[in-house]
Design a protein around this motif. Structure first.
Motif, PDB file in Angstrom:
ATOM      1  N   ASP A  62       0.661  -0.973  -0.148  1.00  0.00           N
ATOM      2  CA  ASP A  62      -0.001   0.081   0.007  1.00  0.00           C
ATOM      3  C   ASP A  62       0.616   1.205   0.052  1.00  0.00           C
ATOM      4  O   ASP A  62       0.206   2.246  -0.045  1.00  0.00           O
ATOM      5  N   ARG A  63       2.144   1.108   0.123  1.00  0.00           N
ATOM      6  CA  ARG A  63       3.120   2.288  -0.055  1.00  0.00           C
ATOM      7  C   ARG A  63       3.232   2.661  -1.264  1.00  0.00           C
ATOM      8  O   ARG A  63       4.253   2.448  -1.993  1.00  0.00           O
ATOM      9  N   LYS A  64       2.026   3.643  -1.912  1.00  0.00           N
ATOM     10  CA  LYS A  64       2.234   3.861  -3.043  1.00  0.00           C
ATOM     11  C   LYS A  64       2.483   5.394  -3.471  1.00  0.00           C
ATOM     12  O   LYS A  64       1.948   6.198  -4.345  1.00  0.00           O
ATOM     13  N   THR A  65       3.070   6.298  -2.290  1.00  0.00           N
ATOM     14  CA  THR A  65       3.154   7.429  -2.351  1.00  0.00           C
ATOM     15  C   THR A  65       4.141   7.972  -3.639  1.00  0.00           C
ATOM     16  O   THR A  65       4.185   9.220  -4.175  1.00  0.00           O
ATOM     17  N   ARG A  66       5.280   7.229  -4.066  1.00  0.00           N
ATOM     18  CA  ARG A  66       6.099   7.638  -4.753  1.00  0.00           C
ATOM     19  C   ARG A  66       6.287   6.727  -6.175  1.00  0.00           C
ATOM     20  O   ARG A  66       7.617   6.408  -6.729  1.00  0.00           O
ATOM     21  N   LEU A  67       5.332   6.140  -6.757  1.00  0.00           N
ATOM     22  CA  LEU A  67       5.400   5.140  -7.502  1.00  0.00           C
ATOM     23  C   LEU A  67       5.856   5.543  -8.913  1.00  0.00           C
ATOM     24  O   LEU A  67       5.994   4.773  -9.809  1.00  0.00           O
ATOM     25  N   ASN A  68       6.114   7.082  -8.973  1.00  0.00           N
ATOM     26  CA  ASN A  68       6.836   7.281 -10.052  1.00  0.00           C
ATOM     27  C   ASN A  68       8.171   7.134 -10.278  1.00  0.00           C
ATOM     28  O   ASN A  68       8.809   7.620 -11.274  1.00  0.00           O
ATOM     29  N   THR A  69       8.693   6.769  -9.213  1.00  0.00           N
ATOM     30  CA  THR A  69      10.025   6.471  -9.283  1.00  0.00           C
ATOM     31  C   THR A  69      10.474   5.057  -9.591  1.00  0.00           C
ATOM     32  O   THR A  69       9.602   3.993  -9.089  1.00  0.00           O
ATOM     33  N   PRO A  70      11.730   4.465 -10.335  1.00  0.00           N
ATOM     34  CA  PRO A  70      11.892   3.228 -10.510  1.00  0.00           C
ATOM     35  C   PRO A  70      12.233   2.282  -9.072  1.00  0.00           C
ATOM     36  O   PRO A  70      11.798   1.459  -9.016  1.00  0.00           O
ATOM     37  N   GLU A  71      12.568   3.223  -8.176  1.00  0.00           N
ATOM     38  CA  GLU A  71      12.905   2.416  -6.826  1.00  0.00           C
ATOM     39  C   GLU A  71      11.926   1.720  -6.209  1.00  0.00           C
ATOM     40  O   GLU A  71      11.848   0.919  -5.754  1.00  0.00           O
ATOM     41  N   ASP A  72      10.872   2.714  -6.309  1.00  0.00           N
ATOM     42  CA  ASP A  72       9.365   2.293  -5.374  1.00  0.00           C
ATOM     43  C   ASP A  72       8.773   1.185  -6.139  1.00  0.00           C
ATOM     44  O   ASP A  72       8.281   0.171  -5.790  1.00  0.00           O
ATOM     45  N   LEU A  73       8.795   1.062  -7.625  1.00  0.00           N
ATOM     46  CA  LEU A  73       8.292  -0.059  -8.182  1.00  0.00           C
ATOM     47  C   LEU A  73       9.173  -1.158  -7.992  1.00  0.00           C
ATOM     48  O   LEU A  73       8.480  -2.346  -8.207  1.00  0.00           O
ATOM     49  N   PHE A  74      10.649  -0.893  -8.265  1.00  0.00           N
ATOM     50  CA  PHE A  74      11.181  -2.093  -7.960  1.00  0.00           C
ATOM     51  C   PHE A  74      11.077  -2.782  -6.781  1.00  0.00           C
ATOM     52  O   PHE A  74      10.776  -4.126  -6.652  1.00  0.00           O
ATOM     53  N   LEU A  75      10.711  -1.941  -5.549  1.00  0.00           N
ATOM     54  CA  LEU A  75      10.230  -2.665  -4.063  1.00  0.00           C
ATOM     55  C   LEU A  75       9.011  -3.374  -4.598  1.00  0.00           C
ATOM     56  O   LEU A  75       8.818  -4.373  -3.788  1.00  0.00           O
ATOM     57  N   GLN A  76       8.018  -2.910  -5.151  1.00  0.00           N
ATOM     58  CA  GLN A  76       6.792  -3.474  -5.343  1.00  0.00           C
ATOM     59  C   GLN A  76       6.937  -4.865  -5.973  1.00  0.00           C
ATOM     60  O   GLN A  76       6.284  -5.895  -5.585  1.00  0.00           O
ATOM     61  N   ALA A  77       7.910  -4.719  -7.001  1.00  0.00           N
ATOM     62  CA  ALA A  77       7.984  -6.153  -7.823  1.00  0.00           C
ATOM     63  C   ALA A  77       8.759  -7.285  -6.724  1.00  0.00           C
ATOM     64  O   ALA A  77       8.365  -8.476  -6.766  1.00  0.00           O
ATOM     65  N   GLU A  78       9.787  -6.488  -6.040  1.00  0.00           N
ATOM     66  CA  GLU A  78      10.535  -7.657  -5.331  1.00  0.00           C
ATOM     67  C   GLU A  78       9.825  -8.085  -4.142  1.00  0.00           C
ATOM     68  O   GLU A  78       9.633  -9.430  -3.979  1.00  0.00           O
ATOM     69  N   ILE A  79       8.977  -7.371  -3.533  1.00  0.00           N
ATOM     70  CA  ILE A  79       8.007  -8.118  -2.355  1.00  0.00           C
ATOM     71  C   ILE A  79       7.045  -8.602  -2.855  1.00  0.00           C
ATOM     72  O   ILE A  79       6.662  -9.854  -2.328  1.00  0.00           O
ATOM     73  N   GLY A  80       6.438  -8.419  -4.099  1.00  0.00           N
ATOM     74  CA  GLY A  80       5.369  -9.482  -4.650  1.00  0.00           C
ATOM     75  C   GLY A  80       6.040 -10.810  -5.061  1.00  0.00           C
ATOM     76  O   GLY A  80       5.439 -11.741  -4.674  1.00  0.00           O
ATOM     77  N   LEU A  81       7.263 -10.983  -5.501  1.00  0.00           N
ATOM     78  CA  LEU A  81       7.950 -12.018  -5.909  1.00  0.00           C
ATOM     79  C   LEU A  81       8.426 -12.761  -4.700  1.00  0.00           C
ATOM     80  O   LEU A  81       8.249 -14.161  -4.535  1.00  0.00           O
ATOM     81  N   GLN A  82       9.005 -12.303  -3.423  1.00  0.00           N
ATOM     82  CA  GLN A  82       9.212 -12.933  -2.253  1.00  0.00           C
ATOM     83  C   GLN A  82       8.095 -13.606  -1.627  1.00  0.00           C
ATOM     84  O   GLN A  82       8.166 -14.530  -1.073  1.00  0.00           O
ATOM     85  N   TRP A  83       6.952 -12.972  -1.783  1.00  0.00           N
ATOM     86  CA  TRP A  83       5.618 -13.289  -0.995  1.00  0.00           C
ATOM     87  C   TRP A  83       5.022 -14.389  -1.861  1.00  0.00           C
ATOM     88  O   TRP A  83       4.208 -15.161  -1.178  1.00  0.00           O
ATOM     89  N   ALA A  84       5.281 -14.454  -3.261  1.00  0.00           N
ATOM     90  CA  ALA A  84       5.008 -15.525  -3.970  1.00  0.00           C
ATOM     91  C   ALA A  84       5.435 -16.924  -3.248  1.00  0.00           C
ATOM     92  O   ALA A  84       4.856 -18.025  -3.184  1.00  0.00           O
TER      93      ALA A  84
END
Length: 493
Positions: free
Chosen positions: A97-119
């Motif tokens: 839910d931490r979507k305050t700065r999703l225009n940056t690649p860093e925040d999007l990278f975090l979202q992708a990584e945690i999604g994969l980790q929790w898969a």
């Protein structure tokens, strides 16, 4: 008028050139940690989770969240600690839910990584539907980063792992990937991981371990995975995660002597995340070596300290097996009775234990010893034992089939292809339609031998034949390997 038109043309041409050149001239976007975060990250990769969490008590930056998310995922995957699961799942959802700065690649990278980790985490804890949703979210976010921020190199680690996982899915299930709008390529995935691990990138060491993991456990190339970890251990000889992964790969690669060295080195390192599963691995190694009392001791330690349920049934079964192989029938029977009601049957090892425990006949002592000698890479000991077995010591059809199969496995590992092929064919003939794993795995191994000989047609026939056997002990594993091999053969056309 002509001058005006010419200047207008030049202006447009200049703008077009700028449009194509600007991405090349812009500095590469990077992912870097500051000093304290880098220290915490290094601790996490050394499985010193509590020490890392003490450095970042309340993560604020995207990089701090990345390090803590990785720490939590590793802890759950290794310990299966159900008490921590709910707490860490809440943190995972908060990060989503931490979507305050999703225009940056860093925040999007975090979202992708945690999604994969929790898969992986959800799959480990039996939540397959949630795991599929996480995998899809990670894939979509990864594609978004690659499209919007093509120079953000860190995403290659996530994209590479996803490509290998999705690309190794058998062709038969491509329709599922189509519904999820996902596609992957093993070749491109390995190239993406290579681009990170063979560089000076901040995430190079992590990418190296992921490369070894995929080689050994996804692509069934444990020798390549072990070589990768061994190379990394030259620079980081005390890294607990590399030692732990290396030991697992060594066992899978029938190199139990190497696995024991790595496990002993791991045990000598400073305390960090408790690695109860390492004691299970030691139990396996000692069983391979024929050191049955040491094996019993290691498996008991695992049972008494492990917080999860996977491998518990198998550990009980193997304690009983050690007693049985050591000539202690009464204690073996006690442990076999305990094993029938302990743990669960999610892992393949537990399912095999349950299947063995349902048999009316106890395992053939000499053939079982030969099996574990072979699994551990002690081929001389296995060969001597098999050579000493007489026909009179093989009273049942199963014994005769297993005898041929054990000889095939030893010959294969000794690289005697002709003898291995003959024994595999004999295994298939003797097995008939019996629901044992000997024949399907013989077909699988014949397929691999055909591939090595560049006979694609024969390899295809053998892999398809392996899939025809039903309800045997290792069906999921053998079918998965055969389907993956067929998928790769089809995609190489």
């Amino acid at each position: 008028m002509n001058n005006i038109l010419f200047r207008s043309y030049l202006k447009k041409a200049f703008l077009i050139v700028c449009l194509f050149l600007c991405p090349v001239l812009l500095p590469a976007q990077e992912w870097t940690f500051d000093g304290p975060t880098q220290k915490a990250y290094n601790l996490v990769l050394n499985l010193q989770i509590a020490e890392a969490q003490a450095l970042i008590e309340q993560p604020e930056t995207v990089h701090e969240h990345y390090v803590m998310a990785l720490a939590e995922a590793l802890e759950l995957l290794i310990t299966e600690d159900g008490a921590r699961y709910s707490e860490y799942e809440d943190r995972f959802e908060a990060r989503l839910d931490r979507k305050t700065r999703l225009n940056t690649p860093e925040d999007l990278f975090l979202q992708a990584e945690i999604g994969l980790q929790w898969a992986f985490v959800h799959l480990k804890f039996g939540h397959e539907f949630d795991a599929a949703l996480n995998l899809r979210q990670a894939y979509r976010t990864t594609q978004e980063v690659k499209k919007r921020f093509p120079k953000f190199r860190a995403i290659n680690k996530t994209a590479g792992l996803l490509d290998v996982i999705i690309g190794s899915v058998p062709e038969k299930y491509d329709w599922v990937l189509g519904l999820l709008n996902m596609e992957g390529s093993v070749t491109l995935g390995l190239e993406a991981l290579e681009s990170i691990r063979q560089s000076d990138h901040t995430l190079a060491f992590e990418a190296d371990l992921l490369y070894a993991l995929t080689q050994g456990f996804v692509l069934q190339q444990p020798e390549t995975g072990l070589a990768t970890v061994t190379e990394r251990l030259r620079d980081n000889p005390a890294n607990r995660l590399a030692l732990f992964l290396g030991a697992s790969l060594a066992i899978k690669n029938s190199a139990s002597a190497e696995a024991l060295k790595l496990l002993n080195t791991l045990e000598a390192q400073p305390a960090g995340l408790p690695l109860e599963y390492a004691h299970y691995l030691k139990g396996e190694v000692y069983l391979h070596r024929g050191e049955y009392l040491n094996s019993i001791s290691s498996f008991r330690w695992f049972i008494n300290h492990y917080k999860g349920q996977n491998y518990v049934k198998d550990a009980h079964y193997k304690i009983g097996l050690c007693y049985w192989l050591n000539g202690n029938t009464s204690d073996a029977q006690v442990l076999f009775r305990q094993a029938r009601v302990m743990g669960k049957e999610s892992s393949e090892a537990d399912r095999y234990a349950a299947r063995s425990l349902a048999e009316t006949e106890l395992p053939h002592v000499k053939l079982t010893k030969a099996r574990y000698f072979t699994d551990g890479g002690y081929l001389a000991e296995a060969s001597v034992l098999l050579a000493a077995i007489t026909p009179a010591e093989l009273p049942t059809k199963r014994d005769a089939v297993e005898f041929a199969y054990r000889n095939a496995r030893v010959s294969h590992k000794l690289q005697d292809v002709k003898k291995a092929s003959e024994y595999y064919q004999e295994t298939i003939r003797l097995n008939g339609t019996e629901q044992w794993y000997f024949a399907p795995n013989a077909c699988l191994q014949l397929g691999y031998l055909a591939l090595e000989g560049n006979d694609r047609q024969a390899a295809t026939l053998h892999f398809k034949k392996a899939l025809e056997y039903k309800k045997h002990e290792y069906k999921n594993s053998i079918d998965s390997k055969a389907k993956s091999a067929l998928a790769q053969l089809n995609k190489r056309r």
